[in-house]
Structures are given as structure tokens and as C-alpha cells.
Enzyme design. Structure first.
Site, PDB file in Angstrom:
ATOM      1  N   ASP A   7       0.693  -1.470  -0.243  1.00  0.00           N
ATOM      2  CA  ASP A   7       0.086   0.025  -0.061  1.00  0.00           C
ATOM      3  C   ASP A   7       1.045   1.551   0.129  1.00  0.00           C
ATOM      4  O   ASP A   7       1.956   1.115   0.565  1.00  0.00           O
ATOM      5  CB  ASP A   7      -1.011   0.413   1.046  1.00  0.00           C
ATOM      6  CG  ASP A   7      -1.769   1.008   1.568  1.00  0.00           C
ATOM      7  OD1 ASP A   7      -1.869   2.272   0.407  1.00  0.00           O
ATOM      8  OD2 ASP A   7      -3.587   1.063   1.686  1.00  0.00           O
ATOM      9  N   LYS A  31      -7.141   7.690  -9.569  1.00  0.00           N
ATOM     10  CA  LYS A  31      -6.762   8.555 -11.096  1.00  0.00           C
ATOM     11  C   LYS A  31      -8.264   8.732 -11.135  1.00  0.00           C
ATOM     12  O   LYS A  31      -8.197   9.965 -12.312  1.00  0.00           O
ATOM     13  CB  LYS A  31      -6.502   7.735 -11.690  1.00  0.00           C
ATOM     14  CG  LYS A  31      -4.699   7.337 -11.942  1.00  0.00           C
ATOM     15  CD  LYS A  31      -3.987   6.613 -12.818  1.00  0.00           C
ATOM     16  CE  LYS A  31      -2.505   6.053 -12.346  1.00  0.00           C
ATOM     17  NZ  LYS A  31      -2.255   5.126 -11.734  1.00  0.00           N
ATOM     18  N   LYS A  73      -3.972  17.003 -16.249  1.00  0.00           N
ATOM     19  CA  LYS A  73      -4.436  17.718 -15.024  1.00  0.00           C
ATOM     20  C   LYS A  73      -3.702  18.699 -14.005  1.00  0.00           C
ATOM     21  O   LYS A  73      -4.569  18.831 -13.855  1.00  0.00           O
ATOM     22  CB  LYS A  73      -5.547  17.143 -14.806  1.00  0.00           C
ATOM     23  CG  LYS A  73      -6.367  16.074 -15.873  1.00  0.00           C
ATOM     24  CD  LYS A  73      -7.234  14.743 -15.769  1.00  0.00           C
ATOM     25  CE  LYS A  73      -7.559  13.955 -16.966  1.00  0.00           C
ATOM     26  NZ  LYS A  73      -6.642  13.587 -17.470  1.00  0.00           N
ATOM     27  N   ASN A 113      -3.877  11.959 -21.495  1.00  0.00           N
ATOM     28  CA  ASN A 113      -4.158   9.941 -21.511  1.00  0.00           C
ATOM     29  C   ASN A 113      -3.535   8.864 -22.108  1.00  0.00           C
ATOM     30  O   ASN A 113      -3.057   9.096 -23.357  1.00  0.00           O
ATOM     31  CB  ASN A 113      -6.175  10.234 -21.663  1.00  0.00           C
ATOM     32  CG  ASN A 113      -6.487  11.220 -21.348  1.00  0.00           C
ATOM     33  OD1 ASN A 113      -6.842  11.111 -19.966  1.00  0.00           O
ATOM     34  ND2 ASN A 113      -6.557  12.318 -22.445  1.00  0.00           N
ATOM     35  N   VAL A 121     -11.323   6.179 -21.603  1.00  0.00           N
ATOM     36  CA  VAL A 121     -12.993   6.106 -22.576  1.00  0.00           C
ATOM     37  C   VAL A 121     -12.883   6.181 -23.972  1.00  0.00           C
ATOM     38  O   VAL A 121     -13.975   5.731 -24.404  1.00  0.00           O
ATOM     39  CB  VAL A 121     -13.281   8.101 -22.733  1.00  0.00           C
ATOM     40  CG1 VAL A 121     -13.488   8.487 -20.851  1.00  0.00           C
ATOM     41  CG2 VAL A 121     -12.297   8.897 -23.830  1.00  0.00           C
ATOM     42  N   THR A 138     -17.030  14.583 -21.573  1.00  0.00           N
ATOM     43  CA  THR A 138     -17.354  15.340 -20.204  1.00  0.00           C
ATOM     44  C   THR A 138     -17.730  17.235 -20.719  1.00  0.00           C
ATOM     45  O   THR A 138     -18.274  17.837 -20.003  1.00  0.00           O
ATOM     46  CB  THR A 138     -15.986  15.190 -19.250  1.00  0.00           C
ATOM     47  OG1 THR A 138     -15.932  14.241 -19.053  1.00  0.00           O
ATOM     48  CG2 THR A 138     -16.522  16.359 -18.211  1.00  0.00           C
TER      49      THR A 138
END
Length: 173
Positions: A7, A31, A73, A113, A121, A138
Site C-alpha cells: 500500500d 486517478k 490535469k 491520457n 474512455v 465531459t
């Protein structure tokens, strides 16, 4: 290569996992944008706290190079995911500046992406087109930066080979 379960929030496990490693690629993150909007505290713990843990563990294990994977982003972030990845970038870049003359060097690869990756997507859009349904966006004004998995891997490998520490590597268009 060793494949271990752990983890990113567990710094002792990270340090143990990094023992004997020369290079670490930090790719662990929450993400999904929509997940972060509903769970900002958990996203912060994983994306920001996880980055702090990777830096700590890499120093403790005497790793030579650490590359963090980031996202487009993180540039002018508009959501929790972007904000946490921008902070993670800062943690890595400042770790490289703080190192003095010893310890690991840290750099960041920032890309967009990856087509066909988990959460992409593209499969959703393909199904919609095959079923003659509307392809949902979006935001129609949104700019998307795409790369193949092979391009993403090549970028990371090139960064590892050439890094001096403190770089924010962004692919050329």
C-alpha cells in the site's frame, strides 16, 4: 523485477520493497476524477501522502533514481485529482532540490491520457458508436492529450536514462 503487494500509504512497506533497487517508478495513484470529487480526503492520502512516502522510502533504501508519473490535469488543476497530482509533483521536484550532494534524484513525467489503459474512455466511445448511441463528452471545449502505451513507456524509459534530478518531463507534441 520483483512483484510485491503493498500500500502506497505504508512507508515501512515501501522502504522494505525498495531495498536493493536502483530505480523506482512511482505510478500509484487514485486517478479517477469523479472518485476524487466524492472522496477528496482519500485521494489526498493516496496521491499526496503516497508521494511523500515514496520520497521517504527511496531515501531510506538508498535508491539512485525515482521517477513519478503525473498527468496533464496537474497543470492549472480544476479538480481534486489535478490538485493532488500537482502537489505530488511539487513534493518530487523539491525532494531533488533538497537532496544536497547525496541520496536519490527525483524527476516527474507528466503526460495525458494513455489510449486503452484502465479507465480510458476509448472503449466506452467505441461501444457507443457500435450501438449507434451518442458519444458523451465531459466538456466539448476540453483538450485531450493522447499517447499510446508504447509512447508512455518510452517517455518514462528516456527520462530514467537522461534524468539529472528535478526535471518535469512533458512529451513534445
Amino acid at each position: 523485477l520483483r512483484f510485491l503487494i503493498g500500500d502506497i500509504r505504508d512507508r515501512e512497506r515501501l522502504a522494505w520493497a525498495m531495498e536493493g533497487c536502483d530505480v523506482v517508478v512511482h505510478a500509484a495513484a487514485l486517478k479517477r476524477v469523479e472518485v476524487g470529487q466524492f472522496n477528496p480526503t482519500e485521494m489526498r492520502k493516496t496521491n499526496v501522502g503516497g508521494a511523500e512516502n515514496v520520497v521517504w522510502a527511496a531515501r531510506r533504501a538508498a535508491v539512485q533514481k525515482v521517477v513519478a508519473l503525473s498527468t496533464d490535469k496537474a497543470c492549472e488543476p480544476a479538480n481534486t485529482y489535478g490538485l493532488t497530482k500537482a502537489l505530488a509533483e511539487d513534493i518530487f521536484l523539491s525532494a531533488s532540490r533538497e537532496r544536497g550532494g547525496k541520496g536519490p534524484i527525483f524527476s516527474v513525467c507528466r503526460y495525458g491520457n494513455v489510449s486503452g489503459s484502465t479507465g480510458s474512455v476509448i472503449p466506452l466511445w467505441r461501444r457507443a458508436l457500435e450501438q449507434a448511441r451518442i458519444v458523451q463528452l465531459t466538456n466539448p471545449e476540453c483538450t485531450r492529450f493522447w499517447m499510446t502505451l508504447q509512447q508512455a513507456v518510452a517517455l518514462v524509459m528516456r527520462t530514467i536514462e537522461t534524468m539529472q534530478g528535478g526535471e518535469l518531463v512533458i512529451p513534445e507534441l
